[in-house]
Design a protein around this motif. Structure first.
Motif, PDB file in Angstrom:
ATOM      1  N   ASN A  66       0.852  -1.184   0.000  1.00 23.29           N
ATOM      2  CA  ASN A  66       0.000   0.000   0.000  1.00 23.29           C
ATOM      3  C   ASN A  66       0.890   1.235   0.000  1.00 23.29           C
ATOM      4  N   VAL A  67       0.904   1.937  -1.124  1.00 26.83           N
ATOM      5  CA  VAL A  67       1.774   3.117  -1.261  1.00 26.83           C
ATOM      6  C   VAL A  67       1.011   4.418  -1.009  1.00 26.83           C
ATOM      7  N   GLY A  68      -0.243   4.310  -0.563  1.00 25.65           N
ATOM      8  CA  GLY A  68      -1.023   5.500  -0.265  1.00 25.65           C
ATOM      9  C   GLY A  68      -1.734   6.058  -1.486  1.00 25.65           C
ATOM     10  N   PHE A  69      -2.510   7.103  -1.260  1.00 31.68           N
ATOM     11  CA  PHE A  69      -3.308   7.704  -2.337  1.00 31.68           C
ATOM     12  C   PHE A  69      -2.429   8.455  -3.337  1.00 31.68           C
ATOM     13  N   ALA A  70      -1.522   9.280  -2.833  1.00 32.34           N
ATOM     14  CA  ALA A  70      -0.640  10.036  -3.722  1.00 32.34           C
ATOM     15  C   ALA A  70       0.276   9.099  -4.500  1.00 32.34           C
ATOM     16  N   GLY A  71       0.877   8.161  -3.790  1.00 29.77           N
ATOM     17  CA  GLY A  71       1.766   7.219  -4.451  1.00 29.77           C
ATOM     18  C   GLY A  71       1.039   6.366  -5.469  1.00 29.77           C
ATOM     19  N   GLY A  72      -0.185   5.975  -5.129  1.00 29.40           N
ATOM     20  CA  GLY A  72      -0.982   5.180  -6.056  1.00 29.40           C
ATOM     21  C   GLY A  72      -1.328   5.947  -7.318  1.00 29.40           C
ATOM     22  N   ASN A  73      -1.699   7.201  -7.159  1.00 25.67           N
ATOM     23  CA  ASN A  73      -2.013   8.024  -8.331  1.00 25.67           C
ATOM     24  C   ASN A  73      -0.793   8.208  -9.226  1.00 25.67           C
ATOM     25  N   ASN A  74       0.366   8.401  -8.610  1.00 23.26           N
ATOM     26  CA  ASN A  74       1.586   8.561  -9.403  1.00 23.26           C
ATOM     27  C   ASN A  74       1.927   7.279 -10.158  1.00 23.26           C
ATOM     28  N   LEU A  75       1.677   6.117  -9.535  1.00 22.94           N
ATOM     29  CA  LEU A  75       1.868   4.852 -10.240  1.00 22.94           C
ATOM     30  C   LEU A  75       0.920   4.759 -11.433  1.00 22.94           C
ATOM     31  N   GLY A  76      -0.318   5.166 -11.223  1.00 20.08           N
ATOM     32  CA  GLY A  76      -1.311   5.097 -12.285  1.00 20.08           C
ATOM     33  C   GLY A  76      -0.974   5.988 -13.457  1.00 20.08           C
ATOM     34  N   ILE A  77      -0.499   7.187 -13.182  1.00 24.77           N
ATOM     35  CA  ILE A  77      -0.154   8.128 -14.249  1.00 24.77           C
ATOM     36  C   ILE A  77       0.908   7.542 -15.170  1.00 24.77           C
ATOM     37  N   LYS A  78       1.856   6.825 -14.587  1.00 21.23           N
ATOM     38  CA  LYS A  78       2.939   6.228 -15.383  1.00 21.23           C
ATOM     39  C   LYS A  78       2.424   5.191 -16.372  1.00 21.23           C
ATOM     40  N   LYS A  79       1.243   4.637 -16.090  1.00 14.51           N
ATOM     41  CA  LYS A  79       0.674   3.612 -16.964  1.00 14.51           C
ATOM     42  C   LYS A  79      -0.329   4.178 -17.967  1.00 14.51           C
ATOM     43  N   THR A  80      -0.562   5.486 -17.920  1.00 11.95           N
ATOM     44  CA  THR A  80      -1.506   6.088 -18.861  1.00 11.95           C
ATOM     45  C   THR A  80      -0.834   6.375 -20.192  1.00 11.95           C
ATOM     46  N   ASN A  81      -1.657   6.431 -21.223  1.00 14.38           N
ATOM     47  CA  ASN A  81      -1.180   6.881 -22.521  1.00 14.38           C
ATOM     48  C   ASN A  81      -1.209   8.400 -22.546  1.00 14.38           C
ATOM     49  N   GLU A  82      -0.646   8.978 -23.561  1.00 17.00           N
ATOM     50  CA  GLU A  82      -0.653  10.437 -23.670  1.00 17.00           C
ATOM     51  C   GLU A  82      -2.083  10.912 -23.895  1.00 17.00           C
ATOM     52  N   SER A  83      -2.599  11.691 -22.968  1.00 24.27           N
ATOM     53  CA  SER A  83      -3.972  12.196 -23.064  1.00 24.27           C
ATOM     54  C   SER A  83      -3.973  13.675 -22.723  1.00 24.27           C
ATOM     55  N   ARG A  84      -5.045  14.336 -23.102  1.00 29.64           N
ATOM     56  CA  ARG A  84      -5.129  15.770 -22.817  1.00 29.64           C
ATOM     57  C   ARG A  84      -5.443  16.032 -21.352  1.00 29.64           C
ATOM     58  N   TYR A  85      -6.239  15.144 -20.751  1.00 24.04           N
ATOM     59  CA  TYR A  85      -6.655  15.328 -19.362  1.00 24.04           C
ATOM     60  C   TYR A  85      -6.498  14.019 -18.583  1.00 24.04           C
ATOM     61  N   VAL A  86      -6.314  14.169 -17.281  1.00 22.68           N
ATOM     62  CA  VAL A  86      -6.300  13.014 -16.383  1.00 22.68           C
ATOM     63  C   VAL A  86      -7.394  13.228 -15.347  1.00 22.68           C
ATOM     64  N   LEU A  87      -8.266  12.236 -15.200  1.00 26.84           N
ATOM     65  CA  LEU A  87      -9.326  12.305 -14.202  1.00 26.84           C
ATOM     66  C   LEU A  87      -8.971  11.374 -13.054  1.00 26.84           C
ATOM     67  N   PHE A  88      -8.785  11.942 -11.873  1.00 22.55           N
ATOM     68  CA  PHE A  88      -8.561  11.141 -10.675  1.00 22.55           C
ATOM     69  C   PHE A  88      -9.931  10.893 -10.042  1.00 22.55           C
ATOM     70  N   LEU A  89     -10.242   9.620  -9.853  1.00 18.55           N
ATOM     71  CA  LEU A  89     -11.593   9.234  -9.457  1.00 18.55           C
ATOM     72  C   LEU A  89     -11.535   8.236  -8.310  1.00 18.55           C
ATOM     73  N   ASN A  90     -12.379   8.434  -7.317  1.00 19.52           N
ATOM     74  CA  ASN A  90     -12.437   7.497  -6.192  1.00 19.52           C
ATOM     75  C   ASN A  90     -13.218   6.232  -6.558  1.00 19.52           C
ATOM     76  N   PRO A  91     -12.891   5.104  -5.902  1.00 21.51           N
ATOM     77  CA  PRO A  91     -13.593   3.859  -6.197  1.00 21.51           C
ATOM     78  C   PRO A  91     -14.937   3.711  -5.498  1.00 21.51           C
ATOM     79  N   ASP A  92     -15.425   4.792  -4.895  1.00 22.68           N
ATOM     80  CA  ASP A  92     -16.756   4.752  -4.277  1.00 22.68           C
ATOM     81  C   ASP A  92     -17.661   5.806  -4.903  1.00 22.68           C
ATOM     82  N   THR A  93     -17.482   5.985  -6.209  1.00 21.88           N
ATOM     83  CA  THR A  93     -18.295   6.938  -6.957  1.00 21.88           C
ATOM     84  C   THR A  93     -19.080   6.210  -8.047  1.00 21.88           C
ATOM     85  N   VAL A  94     -20.133   6.850  -8.518  1.00 21.44           N
ATOM     86  CA  VAL A  94     -20.910   6.330  -9.650  1.00 21.44           C
ATOM     87  C   VAL A  94     -21.056   7.473 -10.650  1.00 21.44           C
TER      88      VAL A  94
END
Length: 298
Positions: A66-94
């Motif tokens: 568990n690398v935390g919320f900030a660390g997790g988001n940074n890991l996720g960004i590294k796996k994204t393709n080149e996009s114009r926007y990044v949406l950070f979204l919680n897993p308890d949303t609809v």
């Protein structure tokens, strides 16, 4: 180039994560394109296995710890393709249909926007106040925790923490939004170096917004569209989700300690050198007292 990369950091919220991902599957639009990246922070509830089985098109990053919320988001960004926007979204949303397209159009029309959020509505029908905040200056924090802001919810002098003097039905600038739904211009995120990993849990979104504004970007609250937010399912310390949270007592204690630690980190980074000793002493004492009282109630 795709329009939006959606990054979701998950920890033991399998059921809610499934609902979030299912809602994104219905977000079909010919005008925008998006990808979804889920970072699982070493969950023990088979969240990662669920994503692999039920949502094969989602990019899964299974962290071994568990690398935390900030660390997790940074890991996720590294796996994204080149996009114009990044949406950070919680897993308890609809996500409701049309939200992504509307927010993309909004960001396209507001070139000065570093980030924006929509209206987040909770199960009790109220708006998640974390999506509409002023920065926690000593005065704003005092009026908030002392209850003055509740006595005078629309007075500018006393409602700086919640920005209660602003019309929640109109688009306007705010200081800080919540990481639960946070669409960020990639250019802006790259400029500030994305998420500050000094924060493990809580406070990261305020820090992110503070640095955006320091670098000349604006942050907008856009109530024209809305999503549903359970709020606090992972941490378990919010009354709005106390009946549905998956958090154990140990997790609640952990989250509470990090919540107050985040307050101290933010204050030391941005305000400690701006105020005299006695103000810093009062702020530090106030945070410690509030933490003690909160821990006793868990």
């Amino acid at each position: 180039m795709i329009d939006i990369s959606i990054v979701i950091v998950n920890y033991n919220t399998k059921k809610f994560l499934s609902e979030t991902l299912a809602s994104l599957e219905h977000e079909v639009s010919k005008k925008i394109s998006f990808e979804v990246v889920v970072v699982d922070n070493a969950s023990s509830d088979e969240s990662a296995e669920m994503v692999k089985k039920e949502f094969p098109d989602v990019t899964l990053v299974a962290s071994r710890k568990n690398v935390g919320f900030a660390g997790g988001n940074n890991l996720g960004i590294k796996k994204t393709n080149e996009s114009r926007y990044v949406l950070f979204l919680n897993p308890d949303t609809v996500i409701k249909q049309g939200v992504l397209e509307y927010m993309t159009t909004f960001m396209d029309a507001h070139k000065d926007a570093g980030a924006a959020t929509c209206k987040l509505v909770m199960a009790n029908g109220k708006i998640d106040d974390a999506t509409h905040r002023g920065f926690p200056t000593p005065w704003n924090s005092f009026t908030h925790f002392s209850g003055l802001s509740k006595l005078f919810p629309h007075a500018k002098l006393f409602s700086g923490y919640s920005l209660g003097y602003k019309d929640l039905n109109t688009v306007h600038e705010i200081d800080a939004l919540a990481g639960a739904f946070m669409i960020v211009r990639r250019e802006a995120g790259e400029k500030i170096g994305w998420w500050d990993e000094d924060y493990f849990f809580y406070g990261e979104d305020i820090e992110f917004c503070f640095r955006l504004k320091e670098n000349g970007w604006k942050i907008y609250y856009v109530p024209d569209v809305e999503i549903f937010h359970h709020k606090g399912v992972t941490a378990g310390i919010r009354k709005e989700s106390k009946d549905v949270t998956t958090a154990t007592k140990e997790r609640k204690l952990f989250a509470t300690k990090h919540r107050f630690k985040a307050m101290k980190i933010f204050y030391d980074k941005h305000y400690k050198n701006k105020y005299p000793f006695f103000v810093n002493w009062m702020v530090g004492g106030g945070i410690s007292l509030k933490q003690w009282l909160t821990l006793r109630s868990i």
